[in-house]
Scaffold this motif. Sequence first.
Motif, PDB file in Angstrom:
ATOM      1  N   UNK A 114       0.881  -1.105  -0.285  1.00 38.51           N
ATOM      2  CA  UNK A 114       0.168   0.066  -0.241  1.00 38.51           C
ATOM      3  C   UNK A 114       0.869   0.985   0.113  1.00 38.51           C
ATOM      4  N   UNK A 115       2.383   1.195   0.132  1.00 38.69           N
ATOM      5  CA  UNK A 115       2.872   1.740  -0.069  1.00 38.69           C
ATOM      6  C   UNK A 115       2.617   2.892  -1.214  1.00 38.69           C
ATOM      7  N   UNK A 116       2.539   4.462  -2.185  1.00 38.76           N
ATOM      8  CA  UNK A 116       2.814   5.171  -2.940  1.00 38.76           C
ATOM      9  C   UNK A 116       4.155   5.836  -3.092  1.00 38.76           C
ATOM     10  N   UNK A 117       4.512   5.348  -4.377  1.00 38.68           N
ATOM     11  CA  UNK A 117       5.858   5.685  -4.928  1.00 38.68           C
ATOM     12  C   UNK A 117       5.845   6.370  -6.583  1.00 38.68           C
ATOM     13  N   UNK A 118       6.506   7.679  -6.406  1.00 39.88           N
ATOM     14  CA  UNK A 118       6.807   8.255  -8.129  1.00 39.88           C
ATOM     15  C   UNK A 118       8.154   7.994  -8.302  1.00 39.88           C
ATOM     16  N   UNK A 119       7.786   7.019  -9.468  1.00 35.76           N
ATOM     17  CA  UNK A 119       8.870   5.886 -10.196  1.00 35.76           C
ATOM     18  C   UNK A 119       8.877   6.430 -11.866  1.00 35.76           C
ATOM     19  N   UNK A 120       9.632   6.178 -12.310  1.00 39.05           N
ATOM     20  CA  UNK A 120      10.399   5.796 -14.300  1.00 39.05           C
ATOM     21  C   UNK A 120       9.184   4.730 -14.752  1.00 39.05           C
ATOM     22  N   UNK A 121       8.633   5.447 -14.823  1.00 41.74           N
ATOM     23  CA  UNK A 121       7.455   4.438 -16.045  1.00 41.74           C
ATOM     24  C   UNK A 121       7.848   3.079 -16.514  1.00 41.74           C
ATOM     25  N   UNK A 122       9.882   3.658 -16.970  1.00 41.17           N
ATOM     26  CA  UNK A 122       9.890   2.026 -17.043  1.00 41.17           C
ATOM     27  C   UNK A 122      10.252   0.950 -15.909  1.00 41.17           C
ATOM     28  N   UNK A 123      10.703   1.518 -14.915  1.00 40.69           N
ATOM     29  CA  UNK A 123      10.946   0.739 -13.794  1.00 40.69           C
ATOM     30  C   UNK A 123      10.044   0.713 -13.643  1.00 40.69           C
ATOM     31  N   UNK A 124       8.530   0.626 -12.741  1.00 39.66           N
ATOM     32  CA  UNK A 124       7.245   1.236 -12.832  1.00 39.66           C
ATOM     33  C   UNK A 124       6.160  -0.859 -13.365  1.00 39.66           C
ATOM     34  N   UNK A 125       6.461  -0.798 -15.224  1.00 41.03           N
ATOM     35  CA  UNK A 125       6.238  -0.840 -15.900  1.00 41.03           C
ATOM     36  C   UNK A 125       6.301  -2.671 -15.241  1.00 41.03           C
ATOM     37  N   UNK A 126       7.338  -3.490 -15.039  1.00 43.49           N
ATOM     38  CA  UNK A 126       7.419  -4.701 -15.415  1.00 43.49           C
ATOM     39  C   UNK A 126       5.999  -5.200 -13.698  1.00 43.49           C
ATOM     40  N   UNK A 127       6.085  -4.374 -12.623  1.00 40.00           N
ATOM     41  CA  UNK A 127       5.701  -4.775 -11.110  1.00 40.00           C
ATOM     42  C   UNK A 127       3.354  -4.661 -11.855  1.00 40.00           C
ATOM     43  N   UNK A 128       4.217  -3.576 -12.941  1.00 36.85           N
ATOM     44  CA  UNK A 128       2.049  -2.422 -13.210  1.00 36.85           C
ATOM     45  C   UNK A 128       1.592  -4.233 -14.018  1.00 36.85           C
ATOM     46  N   UNK A 129       2.246  -4.752 -15.102  1.00 33.81           N
ATOM     47  CA  UNK A 129       1.689  -5.539 -16.125  1.00 33.81           C
ATOM     48  C   UNK A 129       1.833  -7.004 -14.733  1.00 33.81           C
ATOM     49  N   UNK A 130       2.507  -7.041 -13.891  1.00 32.09           N
ATOM     50  CA  UNK A 130       2.362  -8.399 -13.264  1.00 32.09           C
ATOM     51  C   UNK A 130       1.491  -8.496 -11.616  1.00 32.09           C
ATOM     52  N   UNK A 131       0.650  -6.867 -11.794  1.00 34.33           N
ATOM     53  CA  UNK A 131      -0.374  -6.853 -10.610  1.00 34.33           C
ATOM     54  C   UNK A 131       0.166  -6.753  -8.984  1.00 34.33           C
ATOM     55  N   UNK A 132       1.271  -6.207  -9.427  1.00 38.37           N
ATOM     56  CA  UNK A 132       2.366  -5.728  -8.031  1.00 38.37           C
ATOM     57  C   UNK A 132       1.988  -4.035  -8.334  1.00 38.37           C
ATOM     58  N   UNK A 133       1.778  -3.874  -8.547  1.00 36.36           N
ATOM     59  CA  UNK A 133       1.124  -2.102  -8.574  1.00 36.36           C
ATOM     60  C   UNK A 133      -0.216  -2.040  -9.068  1.00 36.36           C
ATOM     61  N   UNK A 134      -0.691  -0.627  -9.372  1.00 37.68           N
ATOM     62  CA  UNK A 134      -1.418   0.285 -10.359  1.00 37.68           C
ATOM     63  C   UNK A 134      -1.398   1.231 -10.453  1.00 37.68           C
ATOM     64  N   UNK A 135      -1.359   1.777 -11.427  1.00 37.41           N
ATOM     65  CA  UNK A 135      -1.192   3.115 -11.133  1.00 37.41           C
ATOM     66  C   UNK A 135      -1.948   3.945 -10.962  1.00 37.41           C
ATOM     67  N   UNK A 136      -1.801   5.623 -10.692  1.00 33.96           N
ATOM     68  CA  UNK A 136      -2.480   6.465  -9.826  1.00 33.96           C
ATOM     69  C   UNK A 136      -2.976   7.400 -10.789  1.00 33.96           C
ATOM     70  N   UNK A 137      -3.791   7.380 -11.398  1.00 32.93           N
ATOM     71  CA  UNK A 137      -4.177   9.035 -12.273  1.00 32.93           C
ATOM     72  C   UNK A 137      -4.967  10.169 -11.717  1.00 32.93           C
ATOM     73  N   UNK A 138      -4.661  10.662 -12.352  1.00 35.72           N
ATOM     74  CA  UNK A 138      -5.601  12.370 -11.730  1.00 35.72           C
ATOM     75  C   UNK A 138      -5.207  12.223 -10.413  1.00 35.72           C
TER      76      UNK A 138
END
Length: 200
Positions: free
Chosen positions: A176-200
Amino acid sequence: MYGRKACQLVKELTSGEKGQLTHFNSDLFEQVISECQQHHLELQSLIRKVQEEGLDLQTTKNEDHFGALIHHLALVRNKRCLMAYVHNRAEIIRSLIWKIVGSMIPPEIQEKLSNSEEEYFKKHSARVKEYMSKLELDLTVDMVPPKDPYIQVRVLDDIGEGIVLSDDKTANFALHSIHFLKRTDAEQYISRGLMEELRG
């Protein structure tokens, strides 16, 4: 009726959702192959009969000639249907490589593949990775160019501590921690369902 089973196989492609795999219909596939083998045997038998009668294959227009023609055309049609089935499934499998990060196939997709399709996925995935490593570029990230190279993400699963990012910094990705990351670093975790992008 000749070609009915092969036609059913092709109809399966059109009945499913576009770009989605259905279970590989090995039973129907084998039935079509068996029908092809039967057509081939009948075709050879009729050609042999014409030759034994001393008739010219090119000019003879008797029942054996037309029977051979029917078996030949049915065989060609069945082969085309088999190739369409395999080709379309291969295209979907190739497109999955760009959506799935890593060489592991998710179980819900793996259960739909035949053994040869699994092998194809693994080999094609390995070639893509080899190509990307030679380029030193991850082509699976950002299929649509981003407006901003940084995104805000929320961790959905405890990933761990001391994760090394692309800029050689380390991060702790607690649940549940929130981070401001490079998209390239976060993408692998997002695609595996370990992170979600916060929009808006």
